[in-house]
Structures are given as structure tokens and as C-alpha cells.
Design an enzyme around this catalytic site. Structure first.
Site, PDB file in Angstrom:
ATOM      1  N   GLY A  53      17.880  -6.341 121.544  1.00  0.00           N
ATOM      2  CA  GLY A  53      16.737  -5.777 120.836  1.00  0.00           C
ATOM      3  C   GLY A  53      16.735  -6.229 119.392  1.00  0.00           C
ATOM      4  CG  ASN A  85       8.209  -5.000 113.419  1.00  0.00           C
ATOM      5  OD1 ASN A  85       8.900  -4.791 114.407  1.00  0.00           O
ATOM      6  ND2 ASN A  85       8.353  -4.308 112.310  1.00  0.00           N
ATOM      7  CB  CYS A 188      38.315   8.233 115.877  1.00  0.00           C
ATOM      8  SG  CYS A 188      39.659   7.572 116.859  1.00  0.00           S
ATOM      9  CB  CYS A 200      12.607  32.629 120.800  1.00  0.00           C
ATOM     10  SG  CYS A 200      14.079  32.430 119.822  1.00  0.00           S
TER      11      CYS A 200
END
Lengths: 647, 439
Positions: A53, A85, A188, A200
Site C-alpha cells: 500500500g 494520490n 513489548c 448508553c
């Protein structure tokens, strides 16, 4: 330090520089960076690039340009428009194709003489096992998620292959080196976990824009178009679960079927019913729970009729499709409504219009997806709906509204990314890889890219020591090669665990199978064990101990824990390995043998059959070897003192 | 400095999506109005050109008439199948244009020094000289100042790489996200003005009061004056002297020197420098060896310096974020750090001095660059909005219990452990006392 060594150890004639043995020499970093010797090593080694990527594209380019000849690359993804891009190996015509394959093809064009293999696949797949990783001299990571990073870290530890790890976000970036036993492993240091929002807060008391966005994406969207059970919006807790919660949820919980389109209901009508239900009925229900609003501003319900866009107010100018309920084919509500600027923040009327239109469009145009639709950041209509729904809710609760662009970033967890940062990071990765090849481990470093305005745009820190408390790398791991069809459990326990590892009462487990020895076992367990001991490893219950199984061994008495990675080999040469197994790795040497000191002092033992302590610092090795001894002494000390009462 | 282009098209918005999240629409619009000229097409230029083309700068023009047959091998823009008689500039332009069709990419005929004409320079907003000798950098710096064109120079040699910036007078904004006590974030925009020193000033200024131990040796190498009091040595002369040493070695030994040949090189250096009338002590030993491989550049360093230069070019034309003023120095010989040096050193008391640092106009006088910036570790790819919904109240209860227990672990250790410890000690003591009395 390393430099002095090479300089004083005389000079090898240039024509013998690339013989097999010389690849172990420590080269003088950084002066060797442009030297012939390192150039030769760079050409000879095999590296694995994980990810093709943002970082991956830059990394492959830098590797190939630096003279690396044998490269393999793994990536699962396909190319998308928003990659173009920065992932400069890809073109518009490649959109939809495999990243790994296209990237490999592109760098092959740059240097046709390289040998590059591309795999389109997930690194978690079983074909990328420890044996796969062991083939490489170095693994270079350019990943975008934590899970894959952890997985690679563990495999690299198991395969004892050095790992160069990297990450970028916006202008920031970092590169670190992980060498087993020498520097800390990726795990680590604790890594941040994803942020969670209490359900909630999302459902009853949102106070940030992100709460509304998550509500719209995770709760509302699946409820309207996806699998309703995936949503928490209408969930009721079991009865008798505390007074407060029950009181709150009795009001909130409602029938999921009201979010389903009724028989014969038009999509426009359904959208309006949903609007009234979500932003009027539900908000008023919440408002009536006065407990919630003692220290907060209570939410305001929205009135749909007051929010109709002026043009549509009387229904006269409404597009024909909306009026007539004709199945819409358009993919964007914004385009229909003329809201083309993704960066502007819509007002309430616009939000309401987008919400109504997006719901209707989804129902009419994509009815085949209903019941299984999932939110995707590249799905324009879904993003529009989430934006409008979140903004309307934000209005109710007095929270600031967000533009489509911002909401897309929040809902899609989009990571800021630019080409320049990836380029710098790729350069730093290759520098670290070259240090590894020069075997100049002392100069390995963690590099950080800093924000502009810093005195150091690239700053460094020498690679930290491994953490003894790390769950991943401090547990010893070793490779155990044997014939799983021939070796019985009895032989494994006696020869390997007791004989070689010097365990006293070993217990082991592998998948669902477990075996235990020692005092305090029941009668029936002993008889079961006796039967098990005679079985070959591959026929043990729970799938057996086979190739690539991880055998967890521990000895409570010695506080010893280890993982043995099994490699099955059918064609076994009894003459070379008369014991019938071969053990390699960083385990402490057998204590029963008197030559513990000898094993430590001759670090780079050429005979791999002896548990080798190669490339470890003497101190580390000695400590590892001393651990069981010290523990045993401590136990003895305890028993002594307990037997002798104080007088 | 540049005329902002019109609104972004839908296609542009789709392609630039990720970077718009970094620098915003306004910067993107300024970028698409800018014209950049790059002279010299080696590995470093390829990196910078790739970066600015991907970023969406309006127009990029390359100048280098070296035929592809003699090209620098680290220029990855030139494909392996390019005919040998095309120039590197033309070959690179073809690749760049394919990379981003929204950018006007072109090549000018002639060698890199052809850009040093006021008529040519005035057509652009920014000039970048790549891998050019110091004399040409000095010349270009003067011409750019006269033409009002922003000037950058970058050089990568062996294990060294550096960049020089001269934006003359530069205005920029800095946007900070500030977290409010109530949890919301607010944007804070401040405007700044920076003035830059010329190349002449930057390479001839006094280094009085500079801590030489912590000072970048690479800068001294660039400047050609390696140690205080040593004989001044210009960059070109140093290069010639080094090449003379290396080529003499090659003549004598019939092979390329390696790191192992340090002693022989040192002896040759004494000899050659003596003949050339240069003080051999001026050059640190190791630097010589690094220069033994002078002919080649390292693609990894090209990527690092090229990435930084790309960022700087974007900052310069985008007018956003503090630019490097005025040297970026990266040397593997100095630990692989990318250091920013401002030379001449700004005088804290006299802001009016030539080449002073950024002055803050709107903000309180907290000096930029004086504020120590702590190391910030990137949280691996977790965006600020990474999120997941916690299950309902009664879902996944064991996990929640474990989560809370984990959160309260320290509290348990520090609060409960002493109590339990004391209780245990007391009972043990009582027992011991009992035994003691019994016997």
C-alpha cells in the site's frame, strides 16, 4: 565498536568477499553502507515486504533501486481511487486489481533483472507459516492494522527473522527494528486499543459529534438496511437487572419491527415515518426521563414539517420520482438536491432533505441489499445517510454538525496519508535493513518523523532492549523437528522434555489436547495417561500434534514455560540425528549436562544439534540458563527453612 | 506566491481525499496553482518530482539533457525500455504525467544550468536544483532572489544528503488543534512571517558561540571549512581532492576501495592533499571512506531527503506550516538523524538582523523552534476516530469484568496488597512467637 573490529581484523582479498562464511562478518556502519561487501549481500539476500500500500509502494521502489534482487511481497487489498494520490506504482486503469501483483509488475519494469514474487492474500493465512518466514533474511512491514502487525511479529519471533516495522499517519511516522533476543519485540510495549464508547452514551446522552456519527453508522444503519440483530439501538436488558437501567430502557426499548417497512408502504412514506420516530418520538421519550437531564441540556425534538426544504414545502416542485414513488436509479441524494460541496456543513433543512431522500433511494434502488447491507466508507449514499442522520441527531442534542467530508473520515476511520511521509519512512526502513545485513546490530535504531518546526525532522532512539515482562517474546520458543507419525508421546516426554529440556514434571497442551504429570493426579487420570503415552503424536486426541502445531510446554516446579513449534519430517536420517528429533532455538540448555558453562562461552556453536545460543549476548544467555537453577535453589531454600523451626 | 486555481473537480476530490485530510482544501487549491521548476534529474530529483506531482502541484517542469544511456541508475522514473537517445527529463516526464494526469508535466531542453536565466526563472514560482555543485547553487540563489522565485537546493552523495531553502520573505499559517477541557477540539490558526538568509550568508557566517561538538559535521563539509581555524576548503576542491585520492587508489590497486582499505586511503590522502596544498587534518578520517564510494548515491537517502524536500515544497507553495529555515541535513555518519539548522544562527536580541528566524506576528512572543518538542510516537494507524461500540449492558459480561479488573490492577496491588501483607505478617509472627515459647 564494530568498526574497529573490522578495521583491525585485517582485509579480506576482494575476490573472496562473497564466500559463504563472510556474510557473518560485522561491517563498519555507516562507512560500509556504500561499500562493495554490503552491495554483494544486498544482492544475495531474500527479503519479504508485507503490504503493498502506501508504505509498500515506496518501499518496493527503494528496495529495488538499492539493489535488492530477491523480493517477495504479500498484500490482500485491491487498488482504490483514493490510493492514487500516494501509491505511485498504480494508475487509474489499475483500480480494482490486486495491489501486490500490480506493484510487483511495476517495479519489475524499473529493474527487469530482479526476482520478485507477489502473493495476493492475507498474511494470517496458513500458507504464510513459520517455514515461509524462515526463508527470508529480513521482513519489512508496511501494514495498516494492528492485528496483522502482531501476527507478523510473532511469526518473525518464531522464525527468528529480524523485522523492520513501520507506520505513518499524516506528517508523522516511525520505523523500528525488532530482533529476537536483542531488541524489544513489537508487543513489548503495550499498543493502544481502539476507542470504545459506552452504549448508553451513544443511545441516550451523546455530547460529541463522534457519538452521533457512531450512532448513525453502528446502530441506525444496520437497523434500517442491515441485519437488525447487529444493532444495539433497540436492545432491552433482561428483566430484574437493576432499577435504574430497567426504568431507562423500558422507555427506550422498542419493537424492532417498527424499523421495517410495512406492507405496501411507499419508500418516501417510510422515510418520513422514520424521521418522525427517530427525531421526534424517541427524542421526546428521552426528554421525559428527567434523571438524565439534571446536569445536561435536554434534547429538542425536530418537527419534520417545519424542516421541509422551501422548494419542496408544498410538494409542487418536488422531483417527479419522489412524488410518484418511481424506483430511483440515482446513487446520490446530494447530487439530486444540488449539495455538491462535500466540505460545507448542511443546515437542518438540508439534512432533513438528504435523510429522507437517502432512505428512499436506498430502499428503492438497492432493495437487493436490504437485510444484509453493511456500511462502507466508499459507498456515497451510505455516507450521505449517516451524515444527515448524525447531523439531525446532533441538532437535537445541541452538538455541532459536521460536513460530509468530516463525517466520512470519522465513520470510515480514515487515516490521513501523504506520499512524502511514506517515502521518508521507506528510506528509513531500507537503511535499517542494510544495517541488519551489515550485522551492525548495535546501530539499529527507532526513528521518528516529527512535525514541521522541530529542530530534528527525523529523530532517533537506539533500539530498546527486550522487555522481560513481554508475554510474546520473553517466553522461550523453539523449533522441534521430528516424525510425528513415529514418535510417541512417551518418547517426546522422556527424550525431549525430560532429557533435553530437563523438566521434572512437564505438562503440555496443544489445541484441545493436554497432558499432565506430577503428584496429585487422580487414579483415572493416571490410567488415561498410560494409554496416551503409547500413541504416536499425530494420533493424539484433539487433532494430534502435527506439522506447525504449537506445543505449549510448562513445568510448574521450574516456573518454566516454552512453546515448541513442531516441524514434521517424514524422511528422517537416523544417522545424522540419532535421537530422532532436532531442537533449535533459544531455549536454555539442558541442566543435566555438566557443560552448561561451555555451552554459554562458545556462543556461535556450529553444531546446531546442541541447543545454540548464537548471536545472543553472553549476559542474556547466562541469565536464561541460570533462571531454572536459581529457581530450584530458591525452592530448596524454602523447604529447608520451613523444616527447621526457630528456637 | 501563486494564483490559486478554481474549485477542485469531483475526480480531483476523489483522488486527493486522503491528503485533503492532512492539509485541507485551501492548500490543495494553492498547490494546483503553483509552477515548479526542477533542474537536474538524478535519483533525488525523481523522488521530489514524484512527491510534488502526486500532491497535485499545478505544473512541474524538468530540465536535464543527459541521455538515458548515461543516466543515474537511481532515477526510478526512467523505465528500462526507454530508448537511449531520449533525455532523462523527457523520459521522466512521461512517467510523471501518467502518475497524475491533473498536473502539467513538461521538460525544457538544455542542461540543468540552462535554467539560470531571469527570463526562464520568472515563469515559475519555485526552483529546485538537484545534485548541482556549490558554485551553481550560489549563482542560482542570487538569480532567484532577483527574480522573486523561491529557491531550494538538494544534494545526495554517498551516505550524506542535505537540502537548502531560501524563500526570501515567506508568510505562512500554522493550524493547531486544541483540546478543550470539555472534550471538544477547537482549531487555532496563527499567522507567521519568516525571512531567509542567502546562500552566501548561510555559508560564510561566523560560527562563533556554536557548540561544535553537537553541530552538524555535514554542514561543515558543505561549507568546506571543516574545523575552526583549519584552512578553508571549498566544496568543489574537496570533491576533487577526494576523487584524486580514490582514483589514485584505483590505479594502484586495480579495484574499488572498500571500508577495509582505511589505512591505505589515509596514507594516500596525506600524499595527495600534500600535493594539492590542502590541510589533511581538516577532514575527519571516516568521511574519507564514505567518500570512497562517492560516485553513487543511496536510493534510501534519496527517499528520505526527497520526501523532506517534497514536504518543504508543498509547505512553500501551500503557505501552511513552518518551513525548514534554512538547512536540512541527513547523515548516516551522524546517527541517521534529520537535523534542521538555521544559519547564520539567529540572534535572540536583534530580530532585525539579516536572516533572522520566524517572527510571530499574531501570537505572544513564544519563539517558534525554541519550544522543545517531545518525541511523539505514532499510534499505529489508529485514526483519531477509531471506534467500536461496546455491547449492551449485559453482553459479554466476563470480558467487561476482566477489563475493569485490569484497569484497577494498580489500585489492587497498591491498596490491597499492603493490607493483606500486614495481616499475613502478623499471623505468621504470632505463630512464630507461639513456637518460640513452646520450645
Amino acid at each position: 565498536m564494530g568498526r574497529d573490529k573490522t578495521l583491525s581484523s585485517g582485509t579480506a582479498p576482494p575476490d573472496t568477499l562473497h564466500t559463504a562464511g563472510s556474510s557473518q562478518d560485522v561491517l563498519a556502519w555507516p562507512w560500509a553502507a556504500t561499500g562493495e561487501e554490503l552491495k554483494q549481500r544486498v544482492q544475495d539476500v531474500k527479503v519479504l515486504a508485507v503490504g503493498a500500500g502506501g508504505i509498500g509502494c515506496e518501499l518496493l521502489k527503494t528496495l529495488v533501486m538499492s539493489g535488492f534482487k530477491h523480493i517477495e511481497v504479500v498484500d490482500l487489498d485491491t487498488i482504490e481511487t483514493s490510493n492514487l494520490n500516494r501509491q505511485f506504482l498504480f494508475r487509474k486503469r489499475h483500480v480494482g486489481k490486486s495491489k501486490a501483483l500490480v506493484a510487483a509488475e511495476a517495479v519489475k519494469q524499473m529493474r527487469p533483472d530482479i526476482d520478485i514474487t507477489a502473493y495476493q492474500g492475507n498474511v494470517n493465512e496458513s500458507r504464510f507459516d513459520v517455514d515461509f518466514f524462515r526463508r527470508f533474511d529480513c521482513v519489512l512491514n508496511g501494514l495498516d492494522n494492528l492485528e496483522a502487525r502482531r501476527h507478523i511479529n510473532r511469526l518473525c519471533l518464531a522464525a527468528e527473522v529480524p523485522l523492520v516495522e513501520s507506520g505513518t499517519a499524516g506528517y508523522l511516522g516511525q520505523v523500528s527494528v525488532h530482533i529476537k533476543g536483542r531488541t524489544e519485540c513489537f508487543e513489548c510495549q503495550p499498543k493502544p486499543t481502539s476507542k470504545t464508547f459506552p452504549v448508553c452514551t451513544l443511545r441516550n446522552t451523546p455530547d460529541k459529534p463522534i457519538h452521533c456519527v457512531v450512532w448513525a453508522k453502528e446502530m441506525l444503519f444496520p437497523l434500517l438496511f442491515g441485519a437488525p440483530e447487529a444493532s444495539d439501538l433497540h436492545e432491552a436488558p433482561p428483566a430484574g437487572s437493576g432499577i435504574d437501567a430497567a426504568a431507562v430502557t423500558r422507555n427506550i426499548a422498542d419493537d424492532p419491527s417498527c424499523y421495517q417497512r410495512a406492507e405496501g408502504e411507499s419508500s418516501t412514506h417510510f422515510a418520513e415515518r422514520m424521521f418522525r420516530h427517530l427525531y421526534c418520538t424517541k427524542i421526546n421519550e428521552l426528554r421525559n426521563m428527567e434523571d438524565l437531564w439534571r446536569s445536561r441540556r435536554p434534547p429538542q425534538a425536530l418537527d419534520l414539517d417545519a424542516l421541509r426544504m422551501p422548494a419542496y414545502g408544498d410538494g409542487g416542485d418536488q422531483p417527479a420520482a419522489i412524488e410518484a414513488g418511481v424506483p430511483a436509479t440515482a446513487s446520490s441524494a446530494c447530487k439530486e438536491l444540488g449539495l455538491s460541496d462535500a466540505h460545507s456543513v448542511w443546515n437542518d433543512q438540508q439534512n432533513a432533505a438528504v435523510f429522507l431522500r437517502a432512505v428512499a433511494l436506498f430502499l428503492d434502488g438497492r432493495s437487493h441489499e436490504l437485510g444484509s447491507a453493511q456500511f462502507d466508507k466508499d459507498d456515497l449514499l451510505a455516507v450521505e445517510l449517516v451524515t444527515a442522520a448524525a447531523n439531525l441527531r446532533a441538532t437535537c442534542f445541541g452538538i455541532s454538525r459536521q460536513s460530509l467530508f468530516e463525517t466520512k473520515g470519522m465513520a470510515g476511520n480514515i487515516i490521513h496519508a501523504i506520499a512524502t511521509t511514506n517515502a521518508i519512512v521507506s528510506g528509513l526502513i531500507v537503511v535499517e535493513a542494510m544495517k541488519l545485513l551489515a550485522r551492525s546490530f548495535a546501530s539499529c535504531q527507532t526513528s521518528f518523523l516529527q512535525v514541521s518546526g522541530s529542530k530534528r525532522l527525523v529523530s532517533r532512539m537506539s533500539a530498546p532492549e527486550p522487555s522481560a515482562a513481554c508475554m510474546v517474546c520473553s517466553t522461550a520458543q523453539a523449533r522441534l523437528v521430528l516424525n510425528a507419525n513415529k514418535m510417541s508421546l512417551q518418547q517426546l516426554v522422556d527424550k525431549v522434555l525430560k532429557g533435553r529440556l530437563a523438566l521434572i514434571a512437564p505438562s503440555l497442551w496443544c489445541g484441545t489436547f493436554s497432558y499432565e504429570e506430577g503428584e496429585g493426579l487422580e487414579e483415572d487420570e493416571i490410567t488415561r495417561n498410560r494409554k496416551l503415552l503409547l500413541l504416536p503424536l499425530a494420533q493424539l486426541p484433539g487433532g494430534g500434534v502435527v506439522h506447525n502445531s504449537i506445543l505449549h510446554v510448562d513445568d510448574q516446579e521450574q516456573c518454566f514455560k516454552a512453546q515448541l513449534i513442531i516441524t514434521h519430517r517424514e524422511d528422517w536420517d537416523d544417522e545424522q540425528h540419532p535421537e530422532g528429533f532436532y531442537l533449535g532455538g533459544d531455549l536454555p540448555p539442558a541442566l543435566t549436562e555438566p557443560s552448561v558453562e561451555a555451552a554459554i562461552s562458545e556462543t556461535a556453536s556450529p553444531n546446531e544439534d546442541v541447543v545454540s545460543l548464537t548471536s545472543d549476548d553472553d549476559g542474556v544467555a547466562a541469565e536464561a540458563a541460570a533462571r531454572p537453577v536459581a529457581k530450584r535453589k530458591a525452592i530448596e531454600g524454602n523447604t529447608d527453612s520451613s523444616k527447621r523451626p526457630r528456637t | 506566491m501563486s494564483t490559486p486555481a478554481a474549485e477542485l473537480s469531483e475526480q480531483e476530490a476523489a483522488i486527493y481525499d486522503r491528503q485533503l485530510r492532512v492539509w485541507g482544501v485551501e492548500t490543495q487549491r494553492r498547490l494546483s496553482g503553483a509552477k515548479v521548476l526542477i533542474a537536474g534529474c538524478g535519483g533525488l530529483a525523481a523522488e521530489v518530482a514524484k512527491n510534488v506531482v502526486l500532491a497535485g502541484v499545478g505544473a512541474v517542469t524538468l530540465v536535464d539533457d543527459t541521455p538515458c544511456s548515461r543516466r543515474s541508475l537511481s532515477n526510478f522514473l526512467v523505465g528500462s525500455t526507454t530508448p537511449d537517445d531520449t533525455t532523462v527529463a523527457e523520459a521522466s516526464v512521461a512517467t510523471l504525467q501518467e502518475m497524475n494526469p491533473f498536473v502539467k508535466v513538461a521538460a525544457l531542453p538544455g542542461p540543468p544550468e540552462a535554467v539560470l536565466a531571469p527570463d526562464v526563472l520568472r515563469q515559475y514560482d519555485l526552483l529546485l536544483l538537484c545534485d548541482q555543485p556549490a558554485s551553481r547553487i550560489a549563482q542560482a540563489d542570487v538569480m532567484c532572489r532577483e527574480a522573486g522565485v523561491a529557491f531550494y537546493a538538494g544534494v545526495c552523495r554517498g551516505i550524506f544528503g542535505w537540502a537548502f531553502a531560501n524563500l526570501h520573505q515567506h508568510r505562512y499559517i500554522v493550524e493547531r488543534q486544541e483540546e478543550q477541557p470539555d472534550g471538544s477540539t477547537s482549531k487555532h490558526v496563527s499567522e507567521h512571517n519568516a525571512s531567509f538568509a542567502t546562500w552566501e550568508q548561510a555559508t560564510s557566517c561566523s560560527l562563533e558561540g556554536v557548540n561544535m561538538r553537537r553541530f552538524s559535521k555535514l554542514y561543515l563539509l558543505i561549507r568546506g571549512k571543516l574545523l575552526e581555524g583549519a584552512q578553508p576548503l571549498c566544496w568543489l576542491k574537496l570533491r576533487r581532492a577526494l576523487q584524486a585520492v580514490v582514483s589514485r587508489f584505483e590505479q594502484q590497486q586495480q579495484r574499488f576501495p572498500t571500508a577495509a582499505d582505511a589505512d591505505q586511503l589515509r596514507a594516500l590522502q596525506q600524499q595527495v592533499f600534500g600535493e594539492m596544498g590542502v590541510d589533511a587534518a581538516a577532514l575527519p578520517d571516516e568521511m574519507l571512506q564514505a567518500y570512497a564510494a562517492y560516485g553513487s548515491d543511496m536510493p534510501a537517502i534519496n527517499a528520505i531527503v526527497g520526501g523532506t524536500l517534497g514536504n518543504e515544497l508543498i509547505k512553500a507553495v501551500g503557505g501552511r506550516n513552518e518551513p525548514v529555515n534554512n538547512f536540512f541535513l541527513f547523515s548516516l555518519a551522524e546517527g541517521g538523524e534529520g537535523v534542521v539548522e538555521c544559519l547564520p544562527r539567529p540572534k535572540p536580541a536583534a530580530p532585525a538582523a539579516a536572516g533572522s528566524v520566524a517572527e510571530e506576528i499574531l501570537l505572544q512572543p513564544a519563539k517558534m523552534g525554541k519550544v522543545p518538542i517531545r518525541l511523539k510516537e505514532v499510534t499505529y494507524m489508529l485514526s483519531p476516530f477509531q471506534q467500536s461500540v461496546m455491547g449492551g449492558l449485559w453482553k459479554d459480561l466476563p470480558h467487561k469484568a476482566a477489563h475493569h479488573a485490569h484497569n484497577a490492577r494498580d489500585a489492587i496491588i497498591f491498596c490491597v496488597a499492603p493490607l493483606v501483607g500486614i495481616a499475613y505478617y502478623c499471623s505468621a509472627y504470632k505463630e512464630a512467637e507461639k513456637l518460640h515459647h513452646r520450645f
